[in-house]
Motif scaffolding. Structure first.
Motif, PDB file in Angstrom:
ATOM      1  N   GLU A 110       0.823  -1.204   0.000  1.00  0.00           N
ATOM      2  CA  GLU A 110       0.000   0.000   0.000  1.00  0.00           C
ATOM      3  C   GLU A 110       0.860   1.258   0.000  1.00  0.00           C
ATOM      4  N   ASN A 111       1.938   1.252   0.770  1.00  0.00           N
ATOM      5  CA  ASN A 111       2.840   2.407   0.774  1.00  0.00           C
ATOM      6  C   ASN A 111       3.553   2.554  -0.565  1.00  0.00           C
ATOM      7  N   VAL A 112       3.862   1.433  -1.204  1.00  0.00           N
ATOM      8  CA  VAL A 112       4.490   1.498  -2.526  1.00  0.00           C
ATOM      9  C   VAL A 112       3.527   2.112  -3.530  1.00  0.00           C
ATOM     10  N   ARG A 113       2.260   1.691  -3.501  1.00  0.00           N
ATOM     11  CA  ARG A 113       1.272   2.253  -4.431  1.00  0.00           C
ATOM     12  C   ARG A 113       1.105   3.749  -4.197  1.00  0.00           C
ATOM     13  N   GLN A 114       1.106   4.162  -2.920  1.00  0.00           N
ATOM     14  CA  GLN A 114       1.003   5.586  -2.627  1.00  0.00           C
ATOM     15  C   GLN A 114       2.238   6.330  -3.141  1.00  0.00           C
ATOM     16  N   ALA A 115       3.404   5.721  -2.997  1.00  0.00           N
ATOM     17  CA  ALA A 115       4.636   6.352  -3.504  1.00  0.00           C
ATOM     18  C   ALA A 115       4.598   6.490  -5.017  1.00  0.00           C
ATOM     19  N   VAL A 116       4.043   5.495  -5.694  1.00  0.00           N
ATOM     20  CA  VAL A 116       3.931   5.575  -7.159  1.00  0.00           C
ATOM     21  C   VAL A 116       2.999   6.707  -7.550  1.00  0.00           C
ATOM     22  N   ARG A 117       1.832   6.799  -6.893  1.00  0.00           N
ATOM     23  CA  ARG A 117       0.882   7.863  -7.224  1.00  0.00           C
ATOM     24  C   ARG A 117       1.512   9.246  -7.036  1.00  0.00           C
ATOM     25  N   LEU A 118       2.180   9.447  -5.910  1.00  0.00           N
ATOM     26  CA  LEU A 118       2.786  10.747  -5.637  1.00  0.00           C
ATOM     27  C   LEU A 118       3.979  11.010  -6.548  1.00  0.00           C
ATOM     28  N   SER A 119       4.703   9.961  -6.907  1.00  0.00           N
ATOM     29  CA  SER A 119       5.848  10.147  -7.803  1.00  0.00           C
ATOM     30  C   SER A 119       5.395  10.509  -9.208  1.00  0.00           C
ATOM     31  N   ILE A 120       4.262   9.956  -9.641  1.00  0.00           N
ATOM     32  CA  ILE A 120       3.718  10.343 -10.949  1.00  0.00           C
ATOM     33  C   ILE A 120       3.398  11.839 -10.953  1.00  0.00           C
ATOM     34  N   LEU A 121       2.734  12.306  -9.902  1.00  0.00           N
ATOM     35  CA  LEU A 121       2.418  13.729  -9.821  1.00  0.00           C
ATOM     36  C   LEU A 121       3.679  14.562  -9.608  1.00  0.00           C
ATOM     37  N   GLY A 122       4.732  13.936  -9.057  1.00  0.00           N
ATOM     38  CA  GLY A 122       5.998  14.638  -8.882  1.00  0.00           C
ATOM     39  C   GLY A 122       6.635  15.043 -10.193  1.00  0.00           C
ATOM     40  N   LEU A 123       6.176  14.444 -11.283  1.00  0.00           N
ATOM     41  CA  LEU A 123       6.658  14.861 -12.597  1.00  0.00           C
ATOM     42  C   LEU A 123       6.308  16.316 -12.890  1.00  0.00           C
ATOM     43  N   ILE A 124       5.204  16.800 -12.343  1.00  0.00           N
ATOM     44  CA  ILE A 124       4.731  18.144 -12.684  1.00  0.00           C
ATOM     45  C   ILE A 124       5.716  19.229 -12.247  1.00  0.00           C
ATOM     46  N   PRO A 125       6.179  19.269 -10.988  1.00  0.00           N
ATOM     47  CA  PRO A 125       7.181  20.288 -10.652  1.00  0.00           C
ATOM     48  C   PRO A 125       8.489  20.104 -11.409  1.00  0.00           C
ATOM     49  N   LEU A 126       8.843  18.882 -11.754  1.00  0.00           N
ATOM     50  CA  LEU A 126      10.054  18.652 -12.541  1.00  0.00           C
ATOM     51  C   LEU A 126       9.886  19.230 -13.943  1.00  0.00           C
ATOM     52  N   GLN A 127       8.749  18.992 -14.549  1.00  0.00           N
ATOM     53  CA  GLN A 127       8.467  19.569 -15.866  1.00  0.00           C
ATOM     54  C   GLN A 127       8.423  21.094 -15.786  1.00  0.00           C
ATOM     55  N   ALA A 128       7.797  21.609 -14.729  1.00  0.00           N
ATOM     56  CA  ALA A 128       7.714  23.061 -14.562  1.00  0.00           C
ATOM     57  C   ALA A 128       9.106  23.674 -14.419  1.00  0.00           C
ATOM     58  N   ALA A 129      10.013  22.959 -13.760  1.00  0.00           N
ATOM     59  CA  ALA A 129      11.387  23.442 -13.632  1.00  0.00           C
ATOM     60  C   ALA A 129      12.050  23.545 -14.999  1.00  0.00           C
ATOM     61  N   ALA A 130      11.831  22.541 -15.848  1.00  0.00           N
ATOM     62  CA  ALA A 130      12.402  22.585 -17.188  1.00  0.00           C
ATOM     63  C   ALA A 130      11.799  23.722 -18.005  1.00  0.00           C
ATOM     64  N   VAL A 131      10.498  23.963 -17.841  1.00  0.00           N
ATOM     65  CA  VAL A 131       9.838  25.049 -18.563  1.00  0.00           C
ATOM     66  C   VAL A 131      10.359  26.406 -18.084  1.00  0.00           C
ATOM     67  N   ALA A 132      10.455  26.569 -16.754  1.00  0.00           N
ATOM     68  CA  ALA A 132      10.981  27.820 -16.206  1.00  0.00           C
ATOM     69  C   ALA A 132      12.425  28.027 -16.622  1.00  0.00           C
ATOM     70  N   GLY A 133      13.181  26.938 -16.702  1.00  0.00           N
ATOM     71  CA  GLY A 133      14.564  27.042 -17.134  1.00  0.00           C
ATOM     72  C   GLY A 133      14.689  27.553 -18.551  1.00  0.00           C
ATOM     73  N   GLY A 134      13.631  27.405 -19.335  1.00  0.00           N
ATOM     74  CA  GLY A 134      13.593  27.938 -20.694  1.00  0.00           C
ATOM     75  C   GLY A 134      13.069  29.359 -20.748  1.00  0.00           C
ATOM     76  N   GLY A 135      12.836  29.959 -19.560  1.00  0.00           N
ATOM     77  CA  GLY A 135      12.382  31.344 -19.488  1.00  0.00           C
ATOM     78  C   GLY A 135      10.895  31.536 -19.606  1.00  0.00           C
ATOM     79  N   ARG A 136      10.110  30.471 -19.599  1.00  0.00           N
ATOM     80  CA  ARG A 136       8.656  30.584 -19.757  1.00  0.00           C
ATOM     81  C   ARG A 136       7.985  30.412 -18.382  1.00  0.00           C
TER      82      ARG A 136
END
Length: 281
Positions: free
Chosen positions: A231-257
């Motif tokens: 159950e904790n692994v499944r919760q970690a997977v769910r949160l890690s999937i959503l963790g992609l969003i700040p990572l993507q946002a960092a790449a976008v901000a790094g491009g000046g947008r």
């Protein structure tokens, strides 16, 4: 309708448009909504195909899922996967022309290869990472080379998610959390490297978002070392999937947008709310 939303992991698709946005920002292009739509359709097709391919194992391990529970017929799931793939290819062709169709075709091939065979091999996590790398490059268009560092960052994080995903039924084995932590740390480093040549404001904005990414991802993964149950692994997977969003946002901000990065972050609370309502693992 709820069964179909569960089948395609609808809330998790909020983590997908940021791939093409990151690719576009790294390449100095405006994001193309049609390419973002193509990547979402491909993601949904992969989720439906995944459950079709795993239907016999899920009947034993996860009988509550849409196919083994009888809420979705196996043939309907396979047909939906094919239809979504076709729609994704069409959207990529309209929005990105011949190059968009070519990259989307490679992405579709990678998704189907993963679900129909590679997932169950040692190459599974790497092949899943390749899918996300191609998704980022889809958004970069002709300037794909400029988007490689950002693509590798998102691919590294995806590798960690896939490693955790293999432990959703049995629980995290020794070393599982460590591999995910290494992947997430590598993703942060690659994201920082992707904007090192940009202006000070872009680097600073990306740095703040990378710190947020690490704060949202590392603790839940590290917690599996002491609480490795499924159950904790499944919760970690769910949160890690959503963790992609700040990572993507960092790449976008790094491009000046910065406006695009802020808009992308708005999907994070929505994704968390939706993931609490529907299974996304």
């Amino acid at each position: 309708m709820r069964a179909l939303l569960e089948l395609v992991r609808a809330p998790a698709a909020l983590s997908v448009p940021g791939d093409t946005m990151a690719g576009a920002a790294a390449a100095g292009r405006r994001p193309a909504p049609g390419l973002a739509l193509a990547s979402v359709l491909m993601y949904w097709s992969g989720m439906a195909l995944n459950d079709w391919a795993d239907r016999e194992a899920d009947a034993v391990e996860r009988p509550e899922r849409p196919i083994p529970s009888g809420r979705v017929h196996p043939g309907a799931a396979l047909g939906l996967a094919a239809a979504l793939t076709g729609a994704g290819l069409a959207s990529a062709a309209v929005a990105g022309g011949r190059r968009g169709l070519t990259v989307a075709g490679l992405l579709a091939g990678a998704v189907w290869a993963y679900d129909l065979g590679l997932k169950r091999t040692a190459a599974g996590p790497a092949s899943m990472a390749v899918c996300r790398v191609l998704d980022v490059l889809l958004g970069a268009g002709e300037q794909a080379r400029a988007a490689v560092p950002a693509a590798l960052a998102i691919g590294a994080h995806t590798y960690g998610i896939s490693v955790l995903g293999r432990a959703e039924v049995t629980g995290a084995a020794r070393g599982t959390a460590e591999r995910a932590l290494v992947a997430s740390t590598a993703a942060a480093g690659l994201a920082a490297a992707s904007c090192v040549r940009n202006g000070a404001a872009a680097r600073a904005g990306a740095g703040v978002l990378i710190a947020g990414y690490l704060a949202s991802t590392l603790p839940v993964q590290a917690g599996l070392r002491t609480h490795p149950d499924p159950e904790n692994v499944r919760q970690a997977v769910r949160l890690s999937i959503l963790g992609l969003i700040p990572l993507q946002a960092a790449a976008v901000a790094g491009g000046g947008r910065f406006t695009t990065a802020g808009a992308l972050l708005c999907a994070l609370p929505l994704g968390r709310w939706l993931s609490s309502r529907l299974a996304t693992s």
